[in-house]
Design a protein around this motif. Structure first.
Motif, PDB file in Angstrom:
ATOM      1  N   MET A   1     -24.614  13.273  -6.314  1.00 30.65           N
ATOM      2  CA  MET A   1     -25.183  13.294  -5.139  1.00 30.65           C
ATOM      3  C   MET A   1     -27.134  11.872  -5.025  1.00 30.65           C
ATOM      4  SD  MET A   1     -24.210  15.506  -3.204  1.00 30.65           S
ATOM      5  CE  MET A   1     -24.967  16.026  -2.032  1.00 30.65           C
ATOM      6  N   GLY A   2     -26.547  11.790  -4.142  1.00 29.54           N
ATOM      7  CA  GLY A   2     -27.445  10.154  -4.145  1.00 29.54           C
ATOM      8  C   GLY A   2     -28.548  10.597  -3.147  1.00 29.54           C
ATOM      9  N   ARG A   3     -30.006   9.419  -3.684  1.00 31.82           N
ATOM     10  CA  ARG A   3     -30.230  10.576  -1.946  1.00 31.82           C
ATOM     11  C   ARG A   3     -30.260   9.541  -0.294  1.00 31.82           C
ATOM     12  NH1 ARG A   3     -35.994   7.655  -4.864  1.00 31.82           N
ATOM     13  NH2 ARG A   3     -35.845   8.836  -6.747  1.00 31.82           N
ATOM     14  N   LEU A   4     -30.769  10.293   0.126  1.00 28.76           N
ATOM     15  CA  LEU A   4     -30.852   9.927   1.636  1.00 28.76           C
ATOM     16  C   LEU A   4     -30.953   8.303   2.565  1.00 28.76           C
ATOM     17  CD1 LEU A   4     -30.741  13.162   3.821  1.00 28.76           C
ATOM     18  CD2 LEU A   4     -29.206  12.383   2.462  1.00 28.76           C
ATOM     19  N   GLY A   5     -29.723   8.052   2.338  1.00 28.91           N
ATOM     20  CA  GLY A   5     -30.603   5.938   2.948  1.00 28.91           C
ATOM     21  C   GLY A   5     -30.760   6.458   4.709  1.00 28.91           C
ATOM     22  N   PRO A   6     -31.734   5.209   5.502  1.00 27.58           N
ATOM     23  CA  PRO A   6     -31.788   4.978   6.967  1.00 27.58           C
ATOM     24  C   PRO A   6     -30.438   5.586   7.467  1.00 27.58           C
ATOM     25  CG  PRO A   6     -32.033   2.872   5.738  1.00 27.58           C
ATOM     26  CD  PRO A   6     -31.274   4.008   4.579  1.00 27.58           C
ATOM     27  N   THR A   7     -29.244   4.678   6.817  1.00 30.20           N
ATOM     28  CA  THR A   7     -28.422   5.291   7.426  1.00 30.20           C
ATOM     29  C   THR A   7     -27.845   7.080   7.951  1.00 30.20           C
ATOM     30  OG1 THR A   7     -26.590   3.060   7.066  1.00 30.20           O
ATOM     31  CG2 THR A   7     -26.118   4.707   7.886  1.00 30.20           C
ATOM     32  N   GLU A   8     -28.089   7.379   6.841  1.00 32.78           N
ATOM     33  CA  GLU A   8     -27.302   8.777   6.314  1.00 32.78           C
ATOM     34  C   GLU A   8     -28.442   9.755   7.720  1.00 32.78           C
ATOM     35  OE1 GLU A   8     -27.488   7.249   3.722  1.00 32.78           O
ATOM     36  OE2 GLU A   8     -25.864   7.150   2.912  1.00 32.78           O
ATOM     37  N   ILE A   9     -30.082   9.455   7.642  1.00 33.02           N
ATOM     38  CA  ILE A   9     -30.651   9.665   8.355  1.00 33.02           C
ATOM     39  C   ILE A   9     -30.491  10.006   9.998  1.00 33.02           C
ATOM     40  CG2 ILE A   9     -33.252   9.612   8.218  1.00 33.02           C
ATOM     41  CD1 ILE A   9     -33.778   9.225   5.813  1.00 33.02           C
ATOM     42  N   ILE A  10     -30.427   8.326  10.656  1.00 33.91           N
ATOM     43  CA  ILE A  10     -30.034   8.001  11.291  1.00 33.91           C
ATOM     44  C   ILE A  10     -28.903   9.128  11.654  1.00 33.91           C
ATOM     45  CG2 ILE A  10     -29.366   6.560  13.335  1.00 33.91           C
ATOM     46  CD1 ILE A  10     -30.923   4.255  11.606  1.00 33.91           C
ATOM     47  N   LEU A  11     -27.503   9.065  11.308  1.00 36.68           N
ATOM     48  CA  LEU A  11     -26.724  10.042  11.705  1.00 36.68           C
ATOM     49  C   LEU A  11     -26.745  10.996  11.973  1.00 36.68           C
ATOM     50  CD1 LEU A  11     -23.443  10.107  12.403  1.00 36.68           C
ATOM     51  CD2 LEU A  11     -23.075  10.274   9.509  1.00 36.68           C
ATOM     52  N   ILE A  12     -28.023  11.906  10.755  1.00 36.35           N
ATOM     53  CA  ILE A  12     -28.030  13.379  11.155  1.00 36.35           C
ATOM     54  C   ILE A  12     -28.980  13.317  12.780  1.00 36.35           C
ATOM     55  CG2 ILE A  12     -29.826  15.627   9.512  1.00 36.35           C
ATOM     56  CD1 ILE A  12     -28.633  14.219   6.884  1.00 36.35           C
ATOM     57  N   LEU A  13     -29.606  13.050  12.572  1.00 35.54           N
ATOM     58  CA  LEU A  13     -30.841  12.983  13.741  1.00 35.54           C
ATOM     59  C   LEU A  13     -29.967  12.335  14.802  1.00 35.54           C
ATOM     60  CD1 LEU A  13     -33.758  10.934  13.172  1.00 35.54           C
ATOM     61  CD2 LEU A  13     -33.307  13.435  13.372  1.00 35.54           C
ATOM     62  N   VAL A  14     -29.169  11.731  15.087  1.00 36.43           N
ATOM     63  CA  VAL A  14     -27.943  12.131  16.079  1.00 36.43           C
ATOM     64  C   VAL A  14     -26.968  13.147  16.081  1.00 36.43           C
ATOM     65  CG1 VAL A  14     -25.317  10.621  17.255  1.00 36.43           C
ATOM     66  CG2 VAL A  14     -27.439   9.440  16.594  1.00 36.43           C
ATOM     67  N   VAL A  15     -26.444  13.759  15.288  1.00 36.87           N
ATOM     68  CA  VAL A  15     -25.774  14.997  15.917  1.00 36.87           C
ATOM     69  C   VAL A  15     -27.038  16.005  15.676  1.00 36.87           C
ATOM     70  CG1 VAL A  15     -24.635  16.698  14.355  1.00 36.87           C
ATOM     71  CG2 VAL A  15     -24.126  14.221  13.163  1.00 36.87           C
ATOM     72  N   ILE A  16     -28.407  15.796  15.654  1.00 39.23           N
ATOM     73  CA  ILE A  16     -29.188  17.065  15.614  1.00 39.23           C
ATOM     74  C   ILE A  16     -28.788  16.554  17.145  1.00 39.23           C
ATOM     75  CG2 ILE A  16     -31.325  18.196  15.709  1.00 39.23           C
ATOM     76  CD1 ILE A  16     -30.882  17.516  12.859  1.00 39.23           C
ATOM     77  N   ILE A  17     -28.938  15.686  17.988  1.00 38.84           N
ATOM     78  CA  ILE A  17     -29.515  15.671  19.084  1.00 38.84           C
ATOM     79  C   ILE A  17     -28.350  15.277  20.217  1.00 38.84           C
ATOM     80  CG2 ILE A  17     -29.948  13.722  20.983  1.00 38.84           C
ATOM     81  CD1 ILE A  17     -31.993  12.399  18.626  1.00 38.84           C
ATOM     82  N   LEU A  18     -27.243  15.712  19.873  1.00 41.42           N
ATOM     83  CA  LEU A  18     -25.688  16.388  20.054  1.00 41.42           C
ATOM     84  C   LEU A  18     -25.761  17.478  19.675  1.00 41.42           C
ATOM     85  CD1 LEU A  18     -23.409  13.185  19.489  1.00 41.42           C
ATOM     86  CD2 LEU A  18     -24.304  13.432  21.417  1.00 41.42           C
ATOM     87  N   LEU A  19     -26.111  17.866  19.249  1.00 39.20           N
ATOM     88  CA  LEU A  19     -25.819  19.413  19.578  1.00 39.20           C
ATOM     89  C   LEU A  19     -26.698  20.090  19.950  1.00 39.20           C
ATOM     90  CD1 LEU A  19     -25.443  20.031  15.067  1.00 39.20           C
ATOM     91  CD2 LEU A  19     -24.046  20.026  17.243  1.00 39.20           C
ATOM     92  N   PHE A  20     -28.032  19.851  20.007  1.00 39.39           N
ATOM     93  CA  PHE A  20     -29.149  20.585  20.646  1.00 39.39           C
ATOM     94  C   PHE A  20     -29.432  20.436  22.225  1.00 39.39           C
ATOM     95  CE2 PHE A  20     -29.667  21.660  16.543  1.00 39.39           C
ATOM     96  CZ  PHE A  20     -29.681  23.013  16.312  1.00 39.39           C
ATOM     97  N   GLY A  21     -29.049  18.451  22.395  1.00 39.84           N
ATOM     98  CA  GLY A  21     -29.728  18.062  23.584  1.00 39.84           C
ATOM     99  C   GLY A  21     -31.460  17.920  24.044  1.00 39.84           C
TER     100      GLY A  21
END
Length: 96
Positions: A1-21
């Motif tokens: 398990m590596g550290r989260l890079g900027p790409t993964e953090i952006i992807l997680i934020l996009v998924v959160i915004i899509l889920l909750f609006g």
């Protein structure tokens, strides 16, 4: 398990915004902040109450007049006038 890079953090934020609006996220953050403030103030009140705890057996009232205890109020945070409310204490009706 590596550290989260900027790409993964952006992807997680996009998924959160899509889920909750985007409209619900500020409301959720605001309610989370209010809950944290209430929890913090209640924990502080409990700590202060423990320090100034009354003796286990309070002195008996010799006059026979029993006054109900003063009603407790949850204090609102500064600038928040809507969340201050009285606390409904549970009453023990089993004692006779």
């Amino acid at each position: 398990m590596g550290r989260l890079g900027p790409t993964e953090i952006i992807l997680i934020l996009v998924v959160i915004i899509l889920l909750f609006g985007a409209k619900k996220l500020p409301d959720m953050a605001r309610s989370l902040g209010k809950s944290a403030r209430i929890l913090k103030s209640e924990a502080k009140a409990m700590k202060d109450e423990d320090k100034s705890a009354a003796p286990a057996d309070p002195p008996a009232n010799t006059t026979g007049d029993q006054q109900p205890p003063a009603q407790r109020v949850i204090q609102a945070s500064p600038g928040d006038v809507n969340s201050s409310r009285p606390v409904n204490e549970p009453t023990d009706t089993t004692k006779r």
